[in-house]
Design an enzyme around this catalytic site. Structure first.
Site, short mmCIF file in Angstrom:
data_model
loop_
_atom_site.label_atom_id
_atom_site.label_comp_id
_atom_site.label_asym_id
_atom_site.label_seq_id
_atom_site.Cartn_x
_atom_site.Cartn_y
_atom_site.Cartn_z
CG ASN A 140 -1.75 1.20 1.38
OD1 ASN A 140 -1.83 2.03 0.46
ND2 ASN A 140 -2.41 1.34 2.52
CE LYS A 184 -0.20 3.17 4.81
NZ LYS A 184 -0.09 3.25 6.26
CG HIS A 198 -5.66 1.81 5.37
ND1 HIS A 198 -5.25 2.74 6.29
CD2 HIS A 198 -4.63 0.96 5.20
CE1 HIS A 198 -4.01 2.45 6.66
NE2 HIS A 198 -3.62 1.37 6.01
CD GLU A 241 -2.92 5.40 6.83
OE1 GLU A 241 -2.94 5.41 5.59
OE2 GLU A 241 -1.98 4.89 7.49
CD GLU A 289 -3.22 -2.49 7.35
OE1 GLU A 289 -2.13 -2.71 6.83
OE2 GLU A 289 -3.85 -1.44 7.16
N GLY A 295 2.80 2.31 10.88
CA GLY A 295 3.74 3.42 10.72
C GLY A 295 4.46 3.80 12.01
CB SER A 310 5.60 -1.77 12.13
OG SER A 310 5.24 -0.41 12.36
P1 13P Z 1 3.26 0.36 7.75
O1 13P Z 1 3.77 -0.92 7.13
O2 13P Z 1 3.98 1.58 7.27
O3 13P Z 1 3.17 0.27 9.24
O4 13P Z 1 1.75 0.55 7.21
C1 13P Z 1 0.87 -0.52 7.28
C2 13P Z 1 -0.33 -0.15 6.51
O5 13P Z 1 -1.07 0.74 6.89
C3 13P Z 1 -0.59 -0.87 5.24
O6 13P Z 1 -1.86 -0.62 4.77
#
Ligand code: 13P
Length: 253
Positions: free
Chosen positions: A9, A11, A98, A100, A170, A176, A216
């Site tokens: 992803n 983003k 997601h 976010e 997740e 992150g 992560s």
């Molecule tokens: P990270 O791998 O940067 O923690 O992000 C995970 C994520 O949100 C994938 O959709």
């Protein structure tokens, strides 16, 4: 059918040429180094989908995904992207829900149920994200919370439709942050989710469902995470932006 999948992803990262380079590097390394039965999905920003699709044309095991889509199929929704548009540029997977998008764009379980329907009705595969905040985990209600996300957004589906869904657990506190769920925490939640799916769809369908872990996930912890019996791969953020790191994760099965 349950599959080993690693999805990147991206983003809101990478300008067009950077995105093209990243995709080509991944395609080349995957072709030379990755087992045939592992599926790789690249989820670049919308405006890169078309150019990345051209780079994936000869890649047998690398597929194109989007990070979102609108729940409506067409019409006056300024700035939005429909499933037909996604299909027209070769998209096969769509990340939905997601954390976010749930947090910053207020996407609710109810809205996500509509998006899931739109994606499935148009022959695409949803990668449905779920996961709890740190506060919920500390309160000890994380299993109920995440199971409820599945109930509210997926359990209206017929078994035939549900079988197409990929789930990504997740935990928000791991996204992150550099803090990964321990293998025990990941396995515990994935097993609970599978049990919850079994209560609705039966053991066979639950057992065949692909459940990814995200948060992560890096080359140095992917092997341990993917070795869990209920973890079928990963949804990768930061580490999907570097071709070598991403492919090392893909090779961790
Ligand atoms: P990270 O791998 O940067 O923690 O992000 C995970 C994520 O949100 C994938 O959709």
């Amino acid at each position: 059918m349950r599959k080993n999948i690693v999805a990147g992803n991206w983003k809101m990262n990478k300008a067009l040429e950077e995105g093209n380079s990243l995709a080509s590097e991944i395609v080349n390394i995957v072709a030379n180094e990755v087992k045939d039965d592992t599926i790789v999905v690249l989820n670049p920003p919308y405006i890169h989908l078309s150019s990345v699709q051209h780079l994936l044309k000869d890649a047998k095991q690398v597929f194109l995904g989007a990070q979102n889509c609108n729940e409506n199929t067409s019409g006056a929704y300024t700035g939005e992207i429909s499933v037909d548009m996604l299909k027209s540029v070769g998209v096969e997977y769509v990340i939905l829900g997601h954390s976010e998008r749930r947090e910053y764009y207020k996407e609710s379980n109810e809205l996500l149920a509509k998006k899931v329907n739109t994606v499935l009705d148009n022959g695409l595969i949803p990668i449905f994200c779920c996961g709890e905040s740190l506060k919920i985990r500390e309160a000890g209600t994380h299993v109920d919370f995440v199971c409820n996300q599945l109930t509210d957004s997926l359990f209206h589906l017929s078994p035939e439709k549900f079988e197409k869904v990929v789930i990504a657990y997740e935990p928000i506190w791991a996204i992150g942050t550099g803090v990964t769920a321990s293998t025990d925490q990941a396995q515990e939640m994935h097993a609970e989710l599978r049990k919850h799916l079994a209560s609705k769809y039966g053991d066979t369908i639950a057992d065949e469902t692909t459940i990814l872990y995200g948060g992560s996930c890096k080359p140095d912890n992917a092997k341990e995470l993917f070795a869990n019996p209920d973890v079928d791969g990963g949804l990768i953020g930061g580490a999907s932006l570097k071709s070598r790191d991403f492919v090392e994760i893909v090779k961790s099965f």
